[in-house]
Design a protein around this motif. Structure first.
Motif, mmCIF file in Angstrom:
data_model
loop_
_atom_site.group_PDB
_atom_site.id
_atom_site.type_symbol
_atom_site.label_atom_id
_atom_site.label_comp_id
_atom_site.label_asym_id
_atom_site.label_seq_id
_atom_site.Cartn_x
_atom_site.Cartn_y
_atom_site.Cartn_z
ATOM 1 N N ARG A 162 34.237 6.599 11.202
ATOM 2 C CA ARG A 162 35.020 6.727 12.428
ATOM 3 C C ARG A 162 34.343 7.763 13.313
ATOM 4 O O ARG A 162 34.118 8.891 12.880
ATOM 5 C CB ARG A 162 36.467 7.167 12.121
ATOM 6 C CG ARG A 162 37.149 6.276 11.098
ATOM 7 C CD ARG A 162 38.494 6.812 10.644
ATOM 8 N NE ARG A 162 38.434 8.154 10.069
ATOM 9 C CZ ARG A 162 38.012 8.424 8.840
ATOM 10 N NH1 ARG A 162 37.537 7.462 8.059
ATOM 11 N NH2 ARG A 162 38.025 9.659 8.378
ATOM 12 N N SER A 163 34.009 7.379 14.531
ATOM 13 C CA SER A 163 33.303 8.281 15.442
ATOM 14 C C SER A 163 34.239 8.808 16.521
ATOM 15 O O SER A 163 35.104 8.085 17.008
ATOM 16 C CB SER A 163 32.126 7.558 16.113
ATOM 17 O OG SER A 163 31.236 7.033 15.162
ATOM 18 N N ARG A 164 34.029 10.061 16.895
ATOM 19 C CA ARG A 164 34.726 10.614 18.060
ATOM 20 C C ARG A 164 34.002 10.149 19.320
ATOM 21 O O ARG A 164 32.791 9.876 19.291
ATOM 22 C CB ARG A 164 34.741 12.141 18.012
ATOM 23 C CG ARG A 164 35.486 12.722 16.832
ATOM 24 C CD ARG A 164 35.372 14.240 16.822
ATOM 25 N NE ARG A 164 36.056 14.843 17.956
ATOM 26 C CZ ARG A 164 35.876 16.102 18.365
ATOM 27 N NH1 ARG A 164 34.981 16.862 17.758
ATOM 28 N NH2 ARG A 164 36.540 16.580 19.386
ATOM 29 N N THR A 165 34.696 10.098 20.428
ATOM 30 C CA THR A 165 34.054 9.674 21.665
ATOM 31 C C THR A 165 33.096 10.760 22.152
ATOM 32 O O THR A 165 33.275 11.955 21.868
ATOM 33 C CB THR A 165 35.079 9.386 22.761
ATOM 34 O OG1 THR A 165 35.716 10.613 23.147
ATOM 35 C CG2 THR A 165 36.120 8.383 22.283
ATOM 36 N N THR A 166 32.100 10.325 22.900
ATOM 37 C CA THR A 166 31.137 11.269 23.446
ATOM 38 C C THR A 166 31.835 12.291 24.341
ATOM 39 O O THR A 166 31.502 13.486 24.315
ATOM 40 C CB THR A 166 30.060 10.517 24.250
ATOM 41 O OG1 THR A 166 29.403 9.580 23.396
ATOM 42 C CG2 THR A 166 29.045 11.468 24.835
ATOM 43 N N LYS A 167 32.808 11.853 25.112
ATOM 44 C CA LYS A 167 33.524 12.779 26.011
ATOM 45 C C LYS A 167 34.244 13.868 25.226
ATOM 46 O O LYS A 167 34.220 15.043 25.616
ATOM 47 C CB LYS A 167 34.526 12.015 26.879
ATOM 48 C CG LYS A 167 35.230 12.895 27.900
ATOM 49 C CD LYS A 167 36.207 12.103 28.747
ATOM 50 C CE LYS A 167 36.808 12.975 29.857
ATOM 51 N NZ LYS A 167 37.434 14.226 29.325
ATOM 52 N N GLU A 168 34.905 13.498 24.126
ATOM 53 C CA GLU A 168 35.585 14.501 23.314
ATOM 54 C C GLU A 168 34.606 15.558 22.826
ATOM 55 O O GLU A 168 34.899 16.763 22.855
ATOM 56 C CB GLU A 168 36.245 13.842 22.103
ATOM 57 C CG GLU A 168 37.510 13.078 22.375
ATOM 58 C CD GLU A 168 38.066 12.488 21.088
ATOM 59 O OE1 GLU A 168 39.217 12.807 20.748
ATOM 60 O OE2 GLU A 168 37.344 11.728 20.415
ATOM 61 N N ILE A 169 33.460 15.115 22.375
ATOM 62 C CA ILE A 169 32.458 16.036 21.828
ATOM 63 C C ILE A 169 31.901 16.935 22.911
ATOM 64 O O ILE A 169 31.779 18.153 22.741
ATOM 65 C CB ILE A 169 31.345 15.230 21.131
ATOM 66 C CG1 ILE A 169 31.923 14.474 19.934
ATOM 67 C CG2 ILE A 169 30.201 16.146 20.695
ATOM 68 C CD1 ILE A 169 31.009 13.392 19.400
ATOM 69 N N VAL A 170 31.557 16.351 24.057
ATOM 70 C CA VAL A 170 31.032 17.135 25.177
ATOM 71 C C VAL A 170 32.057 18.160 25.646
ATOM 72 O O VAL A 170 31.729 19.336 25.882
ATOM 73 C CB VAL A 170 30.606 16.207 26.330
ATOM 74 C CG1 VAL A 170 30.366 17.010 27.613
ATOM 75 C CG2 VAL A 170 29.350 15.431 25.955
ATOM 76 N N ASP A 171 33.313 17.736 25.791
ATOM 77 C CA ASP A 171 34.357 18.665 26.233
ATOM 78 C C ASP A 171 34.527 19.814 25.245
ATOM 79 O O ASP A 171 34.713 20.981 25.641
ATOM 80 C CB ASP A 171 35.692 17.936 26.394
ATOM 81 C CG ASP A 171 35.718 17.016 27.602
ATOM 82 O OD1 ASP A 171 34.795 17.112 28.441
ATOM 83 O OD2 ASP A 171 36.661 16.199 27.711
ATOM 84 N N ASP A 197 30.687 2.370 15.436
ATOM 85 C CA ASP A 197 31.954 1.726 15.774
ATOM 86 C C ASP A 197 32.276 1.794 17.259
ATOM 87 O O ASP A 197 33.300 1.281 17.697
ATOM 88 C CB ASP A 197 33.096 2.358 14.976
ATOM 89 C CG ASP A 197 33.112 3.880 15.084
ATOM 90 O OD1 ASP A 197 32.053 4.479 15.393
ATOM 91 O OD2 ASP A 197 34.174 4.485 14.858
ATOM 92 N N LEU A 198 31.390 2.434 18.040
ATOM 93 C CA LEU A 198 31.655 2.613 19.480
ATOM 94 C C LEU A 198 30.595 1.955 20.359
ATOM 95 O O LEU A 198 30.659 2.063 21.584
ATOM 96 C CB LEU A 198 31.726 4.107 19.822
ATOM 97 C CG LEU A 198 32.808 4.937 19.131
ATOM 98 C CD1 LEU A 198 32.707 6.396 19.569
ATOM 99 C CD2 LEU A 198 34.199 4.393 19.447
ATOM 100 N N GLY A 199 29.604 1.316 19.743
ATOM 101 C CA GLY A 199 28.548 0.692 20.528
ATOM 102 C C GLY A 199 27.538 1.670 21.074
ATOM 103 O O GLY A 199 26.878 1.393 22.086
ATOM 104 N N THR A 200 27.367 2.805 20.396
ATOM 105 C CA THR A 200 26.364 3.786 20.818
ATOM 106 C C THR A 200 25.683 4.314 19.568
ATOM 107 O O THR A 200 25.820 3.762 18.487
ATOM 108 C CB THR A 200 27.009 4.913 21.657
ATOM 109 O OG1 THR A 200 25.987 5.795 22.121
ATOM 110 C CG2 THR A 200 28.051 5.681 20.872
ATOM 111 N N ASP A 201 24.917 5.413 19.681
ATOM 112 C CA ASP A 201 24.245 5.950 18.508
ATOM 113 C C ASP A 201 24.025 7.452 18.664
ATOM 114 O O ASP A 201 24.339 8.045 19.704
ATOM 115 C CB ASP A 201 22.925 5.228 18.243
ATOM 116 C CG ASP A 201 21.949 5.294 19.418
ATOM 117 O OD1 ASP A 201 22.076 6.202 20.259
ATOM 118 O OD2 ASP A 201 21.053 4.430 19.493
#
Length: 451
Positions: A162-171, A197-201
């Motif tokens: 399960r991945s956190r969103t990039t925005k959550e991490i950046v914030d 699971d989010l279509g990124t890497d």
């Protein structure tokens, strides 16, 4: 309410502890390092080995003995694998499994009738980790793993990826930087699988963090060697991305690696290490090795020793194999006696120490930027403060030096390597050091509290 948080085990557990700390602060509660003074005790457990599970139980019991009146909440891998046994330990009020730990603060509020007091919340930016004297923060970017290494119980305890969103991490990183944290470490169970699971890497995440934050240093936690491709090499062009990779190999024998269910061969790792070192100056490649895996012959162990010599790791985490119920490796034939595992660990420890010293002897006369920490000690009768170079080498800076201020990033010249404390030693009067350390960010009262 006063809240005491304790963690055992990996960097991911530390990252989760920091998020809980921020959540409790946002609810208006006060953090304390004194367990006997707390109203709420939260313990984040580990179960990677039988010894870790034992230490988790000891930590839970010790926490209760130190404070019989506080509410006691237990989470983490041991609590997830053994929820019944955990709940039956004396004084445990609430067990929260890994699947629910991201909501731990909310669950505690609801289940234990802990009242939130946002009006008295800590000022934005005053996070738990900075109050605890930390210069770097561990950032949880994902949880779980889709691979099934035969020895690993963590994938059972942590579940699917399960991945956190990039925005959550950046914030989160931006908020931590405003709290004067100088280095962010991305961590997870399988960070190379970030974004599956989010279509990124992971490379895309790293590029975004470097573009959308000003954190001076970005570092990775443990990364599987098969997750590194050509795109990954380009990331080191940015000097804020630290030249240190912990690549857990676990064995240097292809036959053992197959029994482990690992997805990397010895020859691939050797070529990868060579290419990385050619393209990234001073790159520090460290690893994990398991000694005494089921069926490991003397010849297979020699292959592992030869592999470690060939790569020349500056640091090796050496573990004796620990059978964990629920893993395939626990059912394999050829379980080795403790004496053989101990002997092999000792042998590799000696080699690892030699390689550690050899690597660090390369750096006297070189200049490095060092993140200065609050940890102090003494070398050759001189008081020093310790810090870390970009490639994660412990460095001692004389406190008498004008540049040895805690939580600053300063340029130093390495004078010698001290084997006794495994630290590089910086010159006290290095004229090339800047007159002022890099400025800390100013706190912005307009930003919301980090949660």
């Amino acid at each position: 309410m006063k809240v005491a948080l304790k963690s055992l085990g990996c960097r991911l557990n530390e990252a989760e502890l920091e998020r809980w700390a921020a959540g409790f602060q946002a609810d208006g509660h006060q953090l304390t390092t004194a367990a006997d003074d707390a109203d709420l005790l939260v313990v984040n457990t580990c179960a990677v080995t039988r010894e870790a599970a034992k230490k988790s139980r000891q930590m839970i019991r010790r926490s209760r003995r130190r404070n019989a009146k506080a509410k006691l909440v237990v989470s983490g891998c041991y609590a997830s694998l053994q929820p019944g046994a955990t709940g039956q330990l004396p004084g445990v009020d609430l067990v929260i499994g890994n699947s629910d730990k991201d909501s731990l603060v909310d669950i505690v509020r609801q289940r234990l009738a802990v009242e939130a007091m946002p009006a008295t919340a800590t000022e934005p930016g005053e996070t738990a980790l900075f109050k605890r004297g930390r210069n770097r923060a561990f950032i949880k970017v994902q949880d779980g793993c889709r691979h099934k290494c035969t020895f690993c119980i963590v994938t059972v305890a942590r579940g699917a990826e399960r991945s956190r969103t990039t925005k959550e991490i950046v914030d989160e990183i931006n908020s931590l930087h405003l709290s004067q944290v100088r280095e962010a470490v991305l961590t997870g169970v399988h960070i190379g699988g970030y974004g599956h699971d989010l279509g990124t890497d992971l490379p895309a995440l790293i590029k975004t963090v470097l573009a959308e934050t000003d954190i001076p240093r970005l570092r990775l936690g443990s990364l599987e060697p098969w997750n590194i491709d050509d795109i990954f090499f380009e990331l080191f062009d940015n000097p804020r991305f630290m030249p240190h990779l912990h690549l857990p190999m676990q064995s240097g024998s292809d036959s053992v690696l197959r029994r482990m269910g690992r997805r990397c061969k010895r020859s691939h790792f050797v070529k990868l290490a060579e290419k990385l070192r050619q393209q990234v100056p001073d790159l520090n490649i460290t690893t994990d090795i398991i000694a005494g895996f089921p069926g490991e012959t003397a010849g297979e162990w020699r292959q592992t020793m030869d592999f470690c010599r060939e790569v020349g790791f500056p640091h090796i985490h050496v573990f004796p194999y620990s059978a964990r119920a629920g893993t395939r490796a626990a059912l394999l034939p050829g379980q080795l006696p403790p004496g053989i595992k101990k002997q092999r660990c000792t042998e590799l420890h000696h080699l690892a120490t030699q390689m550690k010293h050899d690597y660090r002897r390369r750096f006297p006369g070189r200049d490095f930027k060092v993140l200065v920490e609050s940890d102090t000690g003494e070398i050759n009768g001189q008081r020093v403060r310790f810090g870390y170079t970009p490639n994660y080498l412990r460095t001692a800076l004389p406190i008498s030096g004008a540049f040895a201020r805690s939580n600053s990033i300063v340029t130093v010249r390495i004078e010698e390597y001290d084997e006794r404390c495994s630290a590089l030693v910086a010159q006290a009067d290095f004229s090339g050091a800047p007159g002022q350390p890099e400025a800390l960010p100013r706190l912005s009262p307009g930003l919301p509290a980090w949660r």
